[in-house]
Design an enzyme around this catalytic site. Sequence first.
Site, PDB file in Angstrom:
ATOM      1  CD  GLU A  94      -2.745  -1.223   2.459  1.00  0.00           C
ATOM      2  OE1 GLU A  94      -3.926  -1.589   2.373  1.00  0.00           O
ATOM      3  OE2 GLU A  94      -2.206  -0.987   3.549  1.00  0.00           O
ATOM      4  CB  CYS A 108       2.990   7.612   3.081  1.00  0.00           C
ATOM      5  SG  CYS A 108       3.549   6.563   4.406  1.00  0.00           S
ATOM      6  CB  CYS A 115       7.463  -4.429   9.376  1.00  0.00           C
ATOM      7  SG  CYS A 115       8.845  -3.636  10.227  1.00  0.00           S
ATOM      8  CB  CYS A 119       6.567  -1.568  16.678  1.00  0.00           C
ATOM      9  SG  CYS A 119       8.231  -1.199  16.110  1.00  0.00           S
ATOM     10  CB  CYS A 122       3.172  -0.922  14.210  1.00  0.00           C
ATOM     11  SG  CYS A 122       3.257  -0.798  12.418  1.00  0.00           S
ATOM     12  CB  CYS A 333       0.861   6.670  11.452  1.00  0.00           C
ATOM     13  SG  CYS A 333       1.367   8.215  10.796  1.00  0.00           S
TER      14      CYS A 333
HETATM   15  N1  SAH Z   1       9.365   1.320  10.041  1.00  0.00           N
HETATM   16  C1  SAH Z   1       9.607   2.710  10.010  1.00  0.00           C
HETATM   17  C2  SAH Z   1       8.736   3.445   9.035  1.00  0.00           C
HETATM   18  C3  SAH Z   1       7.296   3.020   8.929  1.00  0.00           C
HETATM   19  S1  SAH Z   1       6.281   3.197  10.358  1.00  0.00           S
HETATM   20  C4  SAH Z   1       9.459   3.293  11.401  1.00  0.00           C
HETATM   21  O1  SAH Z   1       8.993   2.612  12.293  1.00  0.00           O
HETATM   22  O2  SAH Z   1       9.856   4.428  11.565  1.00  0.00           O
HETATM   23  C5  SAH Z   1       5.788   4.881  10.232  1.00  0.00           C
HETATM   24  C6  SAH Z   1       5.368   5.553  11.542  1.00  0.00           C
HETATM   25  O3  SAH Z   1       4.055   5.121  11.962  1.00  0.00           O
HETATM   26  C7  SAH Z   1       6.307   5.281  12.712  1.00  0.00           C
HETATM   27  O4  SAH Z   1       6.747   6.505  13.232  1.00  0.00           O
HETATM   28  C8  SAH Z   1       5.432   4.571  13.717  1.00  0.00           C
HETATM   29  O5  SAH Z   1       5.853   4.890  15.023  1.00  0.00           O
HETATM   30  C9  SAH Z   1       4.049   5.088  13.377  1.00  0.00           C
HETATM   31  N2  SAH Z   1       2.958   4.232  13.838  1.00  0.00           N
HETATM   32  C10 SAH Z   1       2.912   2.896  13.821  1.00  0.00           C
HETATM   33  N3  SAH Z   1       1.748   2.456  14.336  1.00  0.00           N
HETATM   34  C11 SAH Z   1       1.034   3.558  14.687  1.00  0.00           C
HETATM   35  C12 SAH Z   1      -0.254   3.760  15.266  1.00  0.00           C
HETATM   36  N4  SAH Z   1      -1.042   2.743  15.550  1.00  0.00           N
HETATM   37  N5  SAH Z   1      -0.669   5.031  15.476  1.00  0.00           N
HETATM   38  C13 SAH Z   1       0.139   6.092  15.146  1.00  0.00           C
HETATM   39  N6  SAH Z   1       1.346   5.950  14.585  1.00  0.00           N
HETATM   40  C14 SAH Z   1       1.802   4.698  14.365  1.00  0.00           C
HETATM   41 FE1  SF4 Z   2       7.829  -1.943  11.424  1.00  0.00          FE
HETATM   42 FE2  SF4 Z   2       5.616  -0.728  12.233  1.00  0.00          FE
HETATM   43 FE3  SF4 Z   2       7.732  -0.878  13.852  1.00  0.00          FE
HETATM   44 FE4  SF4 Z   2       7.821   0.730  11.698  1.00  0.00          FE
HETATM   45  S1  SF4 Z   2       6.470   0.962  13.463  1.00  0.00           S
HETATM   46  S2  SF4 Z   2       9.396  -0.714  12.428  1.00  0.00           S
HETATM   47  S3  SF4 Z   2       6.591  -0.485  10.263  1.00  0.00           S
HETATM   48  S4  SF4 Z   2       6.533  -2.633  13.104  1.00  0.00           S
END
Ligand code: SAH
Ligand code: SF4
Length: 351
Positions: A94, A108, A115, A119, A122, A333
């Site tokens: 996406e 984006c 991934c 995290c 996420c 995000c």
């Molecule tokens: N993997 C990289 C880039 C993709 S994630 C990273 O982690 O930086 C992009 C952003 O989305 C990150 O800053 C992450 O902290 C944020 N993100 C992930 N899950 C989220 C959520 N449920 N609500 C708000 N931001 C979120």
């Molecule tokens: Fe991966 Fe989501 Fe963590 Fe970014 S925030 S490193 S996309 S698991």
Amino acid sequence: MDSSCIDIKGLTLTDLAEMLRRWGKEKFRARQIVKWVYVRGATSFDEMTDLSKSLRTELSQRLMISDWSPEQVERSHDGTCKYLFRLDDGETVETVRIPMEGERATLCVSTQVGCAMQCQFCLTGTFGLTRNLRSEEIVNQVCAALKEGPVNNIVLMGMGEPLHNLDNVIKALEILYLDDGLGYGSRKVTLSTSGLVPQMAELGRRITVNLAVSLNATTDTVRDQLMPINRRYPLAQLLQACREFPLKPRQKITFEYILIRDVNDSLADAKRLVKLLHGIKAKINLIPYNEHPGSDYKSPISEQVEAFQTYLLSRQVVAIRRASKGRDISAACGQLKGKANDSPQQGDEVR
Ligand code: SAH
Ligand code: SF4
């Protein structure tokens, strides 16, 4: 088109020039070819009328020009647009177009299918890593979006951890930067990482790009829990890597900080954050957590976000509050999952 051919969208100018040289052709034709592909949108070598017929024939025997169109487009009520692309092995990624002031837009872009970083907040992370995207698959997200409208800035903040796919990401950036091609200046592109410390240093050595770091916590205890990568590269190491990252005058590192209710949104956190970032040229993006099914974390109450931001500003720390756009189409995000949505919401345009 022969699928065993090399995809030209995965080649830098140097790669292409070197190939031409090996085939006994004029190297300088590389620039002409790049212009045809990225500026004029050529999808076949036959269109390249300023090249000799024999060169065109030879190129089409050895190279292919991939051309993507989204399999599905969802439009949010706030103008955000989510594109779903089907890859040649059936996987999907996406890409999200986020409208900005005026006619401008930020794109984006995803760098992996899934991934590996896990995290806890996420959605992308919950599916694990399927595979890295190739350079041409990263570049093609931009090319396809450009057919739908302007793209002024690019953020590598979609699915995936860009520094976990470093070689392909660097090559994709080199292609996006090509003068005779898409011509994005490095100031227009931002790469976001969860904090892979050795790769941050390597990135800084190999290419110029704006850096964003997903910080999301101010103690190792909380960050260990939210972002398992912190157990390998704890805060002190991460911030040291930030201090050492090459920056131009006036350039700053962006720190993304998701505010999660009662986890990392206290005033004590705000105070620790100011201390942690002391001496780093930083700006902070405060992002209220986007809730999604399957996660118990909650969005912060707005008074808490307000108080957090006010404290940072009072300490002369640049802190911008970012409401994620496109929540109604799961484009915000942390909501990308790369699976075809079988039941699009009413009112959204899907094709
Ligand atoms: N993997 C990289 C880039 C993709 S994630 C990273 O982690 O930086 C992009 C952003 O989305 C990150 O800053 C992450 O902290 C944020 N993100 C992930 N899950 C989220 C959520 N449920 N609500 C708000 N931001 C979120
Ligand atoms: Fe991966 Fe989501 Fe963590 Fe970014 S925030 S490193 S996309 S698991």
